[in-house]
Design a protein around this motif. Structure first.
Motif, mmCIF file in Angstrom:
data_model
loop_
_atom_site.group_PDB
_atom_site.id
_atom_site.type_symbol
_atom_site.label_atom_id
_atom_site.label_comp_id
_atom_site.label_asym_id
_atom_site.label_seq_id
_atom_site.Cartn_x
_atom_site.Cartn_y
_atom_site.Cartn_z
ATOM 1 N N THR A 22 0.847 -1.188 0.000
ATOM 2 C CA THR A 22 0.000 0.000 0.000
ATOM 3 C C THR A 22 0.886 1.242 0.000
ATOM 4 O OG1 THR A 22 -0.091 -0.074 2.411
ATOM 5 C CG2 THR A 22 -1.885 -1.154 1.197
ATOM 6 N N MET A 23 0.262 2.400 -0.217
ATOM 7 C CA MET A 23 1.030 3.643 -0.267
ATOM 8 C C MET A 23 0.223 4.755 0.402
ATOM 9 S SD MET A 23 2.426 5.711 -3.633
ATOM 10 C CE MET A 23 3.382 4.297 -4.170
ATOM 11 N N ARG A 24 0.901 5.573 1.191
ATOM 12 C CA ARG A 24 0.250 6.745 1.796
ATOM 13 C C ARG A 24 0.331 7.894 0.796
ATOM 14 N NH1 ARG A 24 -1.441 8.143 6.741
ATOM 15 N NH2 ARG A 24 -0.622 6.191 7.607
ATOM 16 N N ILE A 25 -0.827 8.421 0.414
ATOM 17 C CA ILE A 25 -0.916 9.415 -0.657
ATOM 18 C C ILE A 25 -1.652 10.655 -0.154
ATOM 19 C CG2 ILE A 25 -1.861 9.865 -2.966
ATOM 20 C CD1 ILE A 25 -1.687 6.872 -3.501
ATOM 21 N N PRO A 26 -1.169 11.854 -0.472
ATOM 22 C CA PRO A 26 -1.935 13.061 -0.143
ATOM 23 C C PRO A 26 -3.288 13.045 -0.863
ATOM 24 C CG PRO A 26 0.327 13.606 -0.754
ATOM 25 C CD PRO A 26 0.129 12.155 -1.079
ATOM 26 N N ILE A 27 -4.360 13.296 -0.152
ATOM 27 C CA ILE A 27 -5.697 13.268 -0.753
ATOM 28 C C ILE A 27 -5.810 14.295 -1.873
ATOM 29 C CG2 ILE A 27 -8.164 13.596 -0.301
ATOM 30 C CD1 ILE A 27 -7.727 12.453 2.472
ATOM 31 N N ALA A 28 -5.071 15.382 -1.747
ATOM 32 C CA ALA A 28 -5.116 16.422 -2.777
ATOM 33 C C ALA A 28 -4.588 15.934 -4.123
ATOM 34 C CB ALA A 28 -4.317 17.638 -2.312
ATOM 35 N N ASP A 29 -3.821 14.832 -4.110
ATOM 36 C CA ASP A 29 -3.251 14.297 -5.351
ATOM 37 C C ASP A 29 -4.146 13.237 -5.997
ATOM 38 O OD1 ASP A 29 -1.068 15.911 -5.037
ATOM 39 O OD2 ASP A 29 0.199 14.373 -4.135
ATOM 40 N N ILE A 30 -5.344 13.045 -5.447
ATOM 41 C CA ILE A 30 -6.251 12.012 -5.958
ATOM 42 C C ILE A 30 -7.438 12.663 -6.663
ATOM 43 C CG2 ILE A 30 -7.740 10.065 -5.339
ATOM 44 C CD1 ILE A 30 -5.971 9.629 -2.875
ATOM 45 N N ASN A 31 -7.681 12.245 -7.903
ATOM 46 C CA ASN A 31 -8.857 12.720 -8.651
ATOM 47 C C ASN A 31 -10.044 11.833 -8.318
ATOM 48 O OD1 ASN A 31 -7.268 14.659 -9.988
ATOM 49 N ND2 ASN A 31 -6.694 13.184 -11.566
ATOM 50 N N PHE A 32 -11.122 12.446 -7.815
ATOM 51 C CA PHE A 32 -12.306 11.701 -7.389
ATOM 52 C C PHE A 32 -13.046 11.098 -8.581
ATOM 53 C CE2 PHE A 32 -11.271 13.139 -3.417
ATOM 54 C CZ PHE A 32 -12.249 12.962 -2.447
ATOM 55 N N ASN A 80 -14.912 6.627 -2.987
ATOM 56 C CA ASN A 80 -15.276 8.039 -3.116
ATOM 57 C C ASN A 80 -15.830 8.622 -1.813
ATOM 58 O OD1 ASN A 80 -15.252 9.649 -5.795
ATOM 59 N ND2 ASN A 80 -17.006 10.465 -4.701
ATOM 60 N N LEU A 81 -16.780 7.913 -1.196
ATOM 61 C CA LEU A 81 -17.405 8.429 0.025
ATOM 62 C C LEU A 81 -16.430 8.421 1.201
ATOM 63 C CD1 LEU A 81 -20.990 6.867 -0.157
ATOM 64 C CD2 LEU A 81 -20.157 9.051 -1.038
ATOM 65 N N ARG A 82 -15.566 7.407 1.256
ATOM 66 C CA ARG A 82 -14.581 7.361 2.345
ATOM 67 C C ARG A 82 -13.658 8.568 2.296
ATOM 68 N NH1 ARG A 82 -12.547 1.612 0.872
ATOM 69 N NH2 ARG A 82 -14.239 1.725 -0.636
ATOM 70 N N LEU A 83 -13.198 8.907 1.095
ATOM 71 C CA LEU A 83 -12.321 10.074 0.972
ATOM 72 C C LEU A 83 -13.063 11.357 1.304
ATOM 73 C CD1 LEU A 83 -9.950 9.560 -2.096
ATOM 74 C CD2 LEU A 83 -9.619 9.001 0.301
ATOM 75 N N ASP A 84 -14.332 11.450 0.924
ATOM 76 C CA ASP A 84 -15.111 12.647 1.230
ATOM 77 C C ASP A 84 -15.233 12.844 2.740
ATOM 78 O OD1 ASP A 84 -16.903 14.772 -0.137
ATOM 79 O OD2 ASP A 84 -18.169 13.983 1.477
ATOM 80 N N VAL A 85 -15.429 11.739 3.479
ATOM 81 C CA VAL A 85 -15.501 11.812 4.936
ATOM 82 C C VAL A 85 -14.160 12.279 5.513
ATOM 83 C CG1 VAL A 85 -15.748 10.449 7.046
ATOM 84 C CG2 VAL A 85 -17.318 10.083 5.135
ATOM 85 N N LEU A 86 -13.064 11.731 4.995
ATOM 86 C CA LEU A 86 -11.734 12.120 5.488
ATOM 87 C C LEU A 86 -11.462 13.594 5.253
ATOM 88 C CD1 LEU A 86 -9.553 9.062 4.337
ATOM 89 C CD2 LEU A 86 -10.448 9.543 6.625
ATOM 90 N N ILE A 87 -11.862 14.100 4.097
ATOM 91 C CA ILE A 87 -11.667 15.526 3.801
ATOM 92 C C ILE A 87 -12.472 16.380 4.774
ATOM 93 C CG2 ILE A 87 -12.161 17.341 2.101
ATOM 94 C CD1 ILE A 87 -11.447 15.339 -0.074
ATOM 95 N N ALA A 88 -13.715 15.954 5.040
ATOM 96 C CA ALA A 88 -14.564 16.694 5.981
ATOM 97 C C ALA A 88 -13.953 16.712 7.383
ATOM 98 C CB ALA A 88 -15.956 16.078 6.024
ATOM 99 N N ASP A 89 -13.190 15.650 7.721
ATOM 100 C CA ASP A 89 -12.552 15.569 9.042
ATOM 101 C C ASP A 89 -11.179 16.223 9.064
ATOM 102 O OD1 ASP A 89 -14.770 14.251 9.919
ATOM 103 O OD2 ASP A 89 -13.875 12.257 9.926
ATOM 104 N N GLY A 90 -10.773 16.817 7.924
ATOM 105 C CA GLY A 90 -9.502 17.514 7.881
ATOM 106 C C GLY A 90 -8.295 16.623 7.687
ATOM 107 N N VAL A 91 -8.504 15.368 7.286
ATOM 108 C CA VAL A 91 -7.384 14.446 7.048
ATOM 109 C C VAL A 91 -6.711 14.804 5.724
ATOM 110 C CG1 VAL A 91 -6.733 12.033 6.710
ATOM 111 C CG2 VAL A 91 -8.530 12.622 8.358
ATOM 112 N N GLU A 93 -3.845 12.893 4.324
ATOM 113 C CA GLU A 93 -3.256 11.745 3.632
ATOM 114 C C GLU A 93 -4.064 10.487 3.943
ATOM 115 O OE1 GLU A 93 1.493 12.830 3.385
ATOM 116 O OE2 GLU A 93 0.762 11.621 5.071
ATOM 117 N N VAL A 94 -3.957 9.505 3.049
ATOM 118 C CA VAL A 94 -4.670 8.252 3.263
ATOM 119 C C VAL A 94 -3.851 7.107 2.671
ATOM 120 C CG1 VAL A 94 -5.985 8.471 1.100
ATOM 121 C CG2 VAL A 94 -6.866 7.042 2.950
#
Length: 301
Positions: A22-32, A80-91, A93-94
């Protein structure tokens, strides 16, 4: 060295669906995949995902693939929804699974939506990490009794049945019925469920009702009111006969399918002959119409 004229069988290379790590990736670098609408964020499903992530973290990592057009960026295939929740929580990287194919449809085709046995295994994994039943229940927004029943789902179920039904959507109460049966009858019941594509509790109860007395776990035979022993014996005979017929159909399926394909191809070839079409149109228009339908299906296949 193989002898002359012999055929050396070489297994086709297995194509990996994911990278090994697996890889830890900045959420900002992921296209939804798509933009999450406000109405979706108010849904029960979204609320359960959000509660689960906030209570026990992400159990299933999102799946991404490197974007061939933008170095350092990734396309989201699942989550998609998991990342949206993480963004709402201020996370920021994932941890993600890295897929080897850039096609969300192909990935989703390989993944079965979570079945009750898969939920059971996820709950066991969470319990090994020290997560309590109460906490899992809050995370999934369900009653704690449901979590306990899912945790104990496979007690009294033989491993072969667990494997047969691993990706099937089987009700919890259906497993309670299967526990009444000895392992060999459990396997027969599971195979019948798959063959008939029926997984309801009522269908499993009908199999249990038609089970011979010697195939029940001691003390677990249900009391069926209003049904005589003769009727139960008749149900058992009918169920056994149906099981044999299903197996016979399964054995003939491949041969019948081949015959059907060959017949359809032959009809399609006939209709390529103008003289045949003309004759059928003049003398057997109804047959020509049916032949044309078969030819259309053949071409579509």
């Amino acid at each position: 060295m193989a002898a002359a004229g012999s055929v050396v069988n070489r297994a086709a290379p297995v194509i990996r669906a994911f990278e090994d790590a697996t890889m830890r990736i900045p959420i900002a670098d992921i296209n939804f995949l798509y933009e999450v609408q406000p109405a979706v964020r108010k849904s029960v499903k979204y609320g359960q995902i959000a509660a689960s992530i906030r209570e026990v973290g992400i159990i299933e990592p999102p799946v991404v693939v490197p974007d061939p057009n933008q170095q350092g960026r990734y396309r989201l295939l699942d989550g998609n929804l998991r990342l949206d929740v993480l963004i709402a929580d201020g996370v920021k990287e994932v941890v993600c699974l890295i897929a080897t194919e850039d096609e969300a449809f192909t990935y989703n085709r390989r993944v079965s939506r979570i079945a009750v046995i898969q939920e059971h295994r996820m709950i066991l994994q969470a319990a090994k990490r020290g997560v309590t039943d109460d906490r899992i229940a809050r995370a999934l927004n369900v009653n704690v009794d449901i979590i306990r029943r899912k945790r104990n789902l496979l007690k009294g179920i033989c491993p072969e049945v667990a494997e047969i039904l691993r990706d099937k959507h089987v009700p919890l109460n259906a497993f309670a019925e299967l526990r009444r049966l000895k392992p060999i009858r459990q396997m027969t019941a599971a195979e019948m469920m798959v063959a008939m594509n029926r997984y309801s509790t009522s269908y499993v109860k009908s199999i249990v009702a038609a089970t011979p007395p010697d195939q029940f776990v001691e003390g677990r035979r249900p009391v069926v009111r209003g049904v005589t022993h003769e009727q139960l014996d008749l149900m058992a005979e009918e169920t056994e006969r149906l099981d044999e017929e299903v197996r016979a159909i399964e054995m003939r399926y491949g041969e019948d399918q081949l015959d059907l394909v060959l017949a359809a191809a032959y009809v399609a070839n006939l209709l390529d002959n103008a003289r045949v079409v003309r004759h059928l149109a003049l003398h057997h228009s109804d047959i020509l119409s049916e032949f044309q339908k078969i030819a259309e299906i053949q071409k579509a296949a």
